[in-house]
Design an enzyme around this catalytic site. Structure first.
Site, mmCIF file in Angstrom:
data_model
loop_
_atom_site.group_PDB
_atom_site.id
_atom_site.type_symbol
_atom_site.label_atom_id
_atom_site.label_comp_id
_atom_site.label_asym_id
_atom_site.label_seq_id
_atom_site.Cartn_x
_atom_site.Cartn_y
_atom_site.Cartn_z
ATOM 1 C CD GLU A 248 -2.478 0.960 2.656
ATOM 2 O OE1 GLU A 248 -2.984 0.129 3.062
ATOM 3 O OE2 GLU A 248 -2.766 2.273 3.006
ATOM 4 C CB CYS B 34 -3.954 4.843 4.200
ATOM 5 S SG CYS B 34 -2.954 3.818 5.155
#
Lengths: 524, 524
Positions: free
Chosen positions: B264, B301
């Site tokens: 990620e 995130c």
């Protein structure tokens, strides 16, 4: 339908200033018209057209998409015998094999149509809102698979129908809702164009946007490189050589946006003969092995290039029977002069390798016919020399004799990733087979018993794949319905009003899909 | 349970000749004991131990594996308040947040336990033999998923529990039957060790081989590089920076056997305010937006780093309300001095960018506290300057004003891959939303309406992933039960005698699994 040599970009026939020529595989004589070479400009047009078509094609109903796949199958059949005759000339493969391959290609399209209709591939998963949950409410969450976008397909030379223009990669990408740009294989451009025209006619008759399919024949590495590097391309399917596949993987990784490459690369498909099976039927196994080895001049990804057994009189009997069969093997024309030359080079390397003993050689052939070859070595020598385990694409195989069970198991544990592994066994072999099976399944995509690896069923349970270097991505298969998952990715829709949700996720379930609701699968 | 600073390799506590120090995030003072640095030698031991444990762990029954996951959850809870206090000191995150995160971590392990028991993940698919089929019989074909093997997990700094040692990557790899080697994040080594000891105790109490789990704390790039390059490691889970993640992807591709990396990387999570929603509640949206933006100092995130709307008085009202809220935002300690410095640098770059206007700045802070910041620009300027779209990890966001619908849609079509996209809409916005939704869903892993992207549910339908550069592999998610499919691959068993088939595939179905038989799913 006749071969014109054109490049097919959407609905347009395109020509360029450069051409190449197809050859009759058996005679080496030029065959068919000059074929126009596609290049970077054609890639750009085709890829952009594919990107433009992607949203509409990706949003088609399962029924519409399935009908398109079925229309493509019908259109391929409608080409008639011209397709078989063109493929025979270009590939050197016999009529019966190509008629079977056409049946497989058409059946594959129809199986994907049925799978698309069944709707499971959308993986519709709904976690309903829990507005009273403490300490925080749960929002409404709905997940489905969406197509990745335009897919580049590189067909294989050895299956001019089933692994080429309308082969498994194309069929599975279409099933997933992805437009396809095929890089046509230069070994069978006439066959490729006929099939491409059939797909185009299905695109048109199905009322789909023209960018759903384009066909770019060509001979240059630049063509393939341009295609994989084009920003509109979102995934790649490839069947071919290890070097070619790895070059595409590297290009795909170097893009500003890296993309997945599903490349089938190489395999020698070990066959393990367990003691009781070998004792019972060494001669029968030897004959059957050579039938599998020499079928289609050994030009199968799943060709048995390695046989492993315990040393001893039973293995000697197997080798004697196999050697007899190899000695009588009639050479068959190989697909291309390049493949025939590579095969001869691979066999010569084994002949010159002091660790390998040639135990039989087939009848001599002319031109590009491949003469079968059988070698023997010991497990110790095999483990000491990686060259003995390199793929020789064609009807050559190496028999490896292990001293004892431990050496057999040690050898199996060193084998690199493979498409298949085969066990020949009887009930008395069960204990050893149970030990060996997990070692093999850890290294392959398919493990089989008491058969031969050639012959890959197109079905739900098939895996034609395996750990590197068999393929570039062990998590998938290129044959069977599971192949379509290669071209999908999941998207979650959170609290999106039903009125604008994709139909697959709407409460009313207008597509009658199976759905997983709050963890439980519910039939349509 | 106390922090010793040891490296945990299987059941052994290991020390090395080199140490590093944890710090209290709020005070900058050293915290806890010296931590031993793991290096290549420790990687080798841990990875080999993991490889040795892989066959037995991969063959555990669903019940045994689920019980192990639950034991790990219990053991984490049993650490008690020491875990929360250690994490508070090391991360600077508040108690309530960390207690919530612990609940999420434990709940995640339990959800995977339930998913493992349900057995669907094995994807058992059986195509029975058709011995009378013409022209060729069909062999018995059975497919199931098998674990990839040892997985390397790189935890994130911003979730010291839920995305770290026992986070989603570890939980999903365990669920798939893969041993895990965690590269401990140097920002919270005490927290990491406590959780690692809890997992180890679950391995022991569950009677599993010790190699199922190892924990390697360290500060060097060499440690991570050695781990990803070790031949025994078969997949990588990573949450962190774009640069760090891409370096690991490159290393993984350069291996003799390339392996998948699930990294990620970065996201700015666009929020689109549609006209009716904006007209109805500009002020409320402005306030709620800033609450999402500044939560946890913006260190998520899924932080909303980009807001897009049509220019006009309603957007002005939104900006005014957001600016008010930002102006009052109390700075919060950031996770590490490095993150605080990178945040300050990112904000300074926007301040110096003539294309962006700073519309508000939060209250000034001391030390490593991050001061919130809000900028405004036009769609034309945003599209002309890629720097405006770079992630600034922290509580900074850019509002982009579009001239009209066409410019809004043009802008959305240029946005790179994201974890999330958000629509604020009312029924009157449905037509525009329906146009915008496919554009957004094509670029993200999750699209949501009338909420904020922070807050990621751990459930079946969640997707925490998305197209590059949000992640390195859009085909997956790192949160939710689907995450375990990242660590599985399919294997087909053809004509294997029932006596030696894996239990999951045996006719008697001893594990009571749902199975797809001849194309139809059958409940256990």
């Amino acid at each position: 339908m006749t071969v014109t040599g054109s490049i097919l970009i959407g609905n347009e026939d395109v020509t360029t200033s450069s051409t190449f020529q197809a050859f009759n595989a058996a005679t080496g004589q030029p065959f068919g018209p000059a074929i126009y070479e596609a290049g970077a400009a054609e890639v750009d047009r085709a890829a952009n057209l594919a990107a433009a078509a992607a949203p509409a094609f990706g949003a088609t109903t399962p029924e519409a998409r399935a009908a398109f796949l079925e229309a493509a199958a019908e259109a391929i059949l409608a080409i008639g015998d011209a397709l078989i005759e063109t493929a025979m000339a270009e590939s050197g493969l016999p009529r019966m094999r190509l008629e079977g391959e056409r049946g497989r290609t058409v059946g594959q399209l129809r199986l994907f149509a049925a799978e698309v209709r069944a709707g499971r591939w959308l993986d519709v998963t709904i976690d309903p809102a829990m507005s009273d949950r403490q300490p925080l409410p749960r929002p409404d969450l709905r997940r489905m698979n969406v197509p990745l976008g335009p897919v580049a397909v590189f067909g294989a030379s050895n299956f001019p129908l089933a692994f080429s223009v309308a082969g498994g990669d194309t069929a599975s990408a279409f099933a997933a809702g992805c437009p396809v740009v095929v890089k046509g294989h230069p070994a069978h451009p006439g066959t490729g164009e006929l099939v491409a025209r059939a797909i185009r006619s299905a695109v048109v008759s199905s009322g789909l946007p023209e960018g759903v399919f384009s066909y770019l024949p060509g001979t240059t590495h630049d063509l393939g490189g341009s295609l994989v590097s084009h920003p509109a391309i979102q995934a790649v399917g490839f069947t071919g050589s290890r070097g070619g596949g790895l070059a595409l993987v590297e290009l795909a990784q170097k893009r500003a946006q890296p993309i997945p490459v599903y490349a089938e690369l190489s395999a020698i498909n070990p066959v393990v003969l367990l003691p009781a099976a070998l004792a019972e039927d060494a001669e029968g196994l030897g004959k059957a092995f050579v039938a599998s080895l020499t079928m289609g001049s050994g030009q199968f990804c799943t060709n048995p290039g390695l046989v492993i057994a315990l040393d001893g009189p039973d293995l000697d009997r197997f080798i004697a029977a196999a050697a007899d069969a190899v000695s009588c093997a009639v050479p068959q024309v190989m697909l291309t002069p390049g493949i025939a030359a590579a095969y001869a080079k691979g066999v010569a390397a084994l002949e010159q390798n002091p660790a390998a003993t040639q135990v039989a050689v087939g009848l001599p052939g002319e031109g590009t016919a491949g003469t079968a070859a059988l070698f023997k070595t010991s497990a110790a020598e095999f483990m000491a020399d990686a060259a003995l385990g390199h793929e020789v694409f064609g009807a050559s195989s190496v028999v490896v004799a292990a001293r004892d069970h431990d050496e057999l198991k040690a050898l199996l544990a060193t084998i690199e990733g493979q498409l298949t592994a085969t066990l020949h066994m009887r009930e008395a072999d069960n204990a050893l087979a149970a030990e060996v099976l997990p070692v093999l399944s850890n290294r392959v995509g398919r493990v089989l018993a008491n058969g031969w690896p050639t012959g890959v069923e197109v079905s739900h349970a098939m895996v034609h794949g395996g750990p590197f270097p068999a393929t570039s991505d062990s998590r998938t298969t290129s044959v069977g319905t599971l192949a379509m998952t290669r071209f999908l990715r999941p998207v979650c829709y959170q609290s999106i009003p039903d009125a604008i949700l994709p139909p697959a996720l709407q409460d009313a379930n207008p597509w009658h899909l199976p759905r997983r609701i709050d963890g439980t699968w519910v039939a349509a």
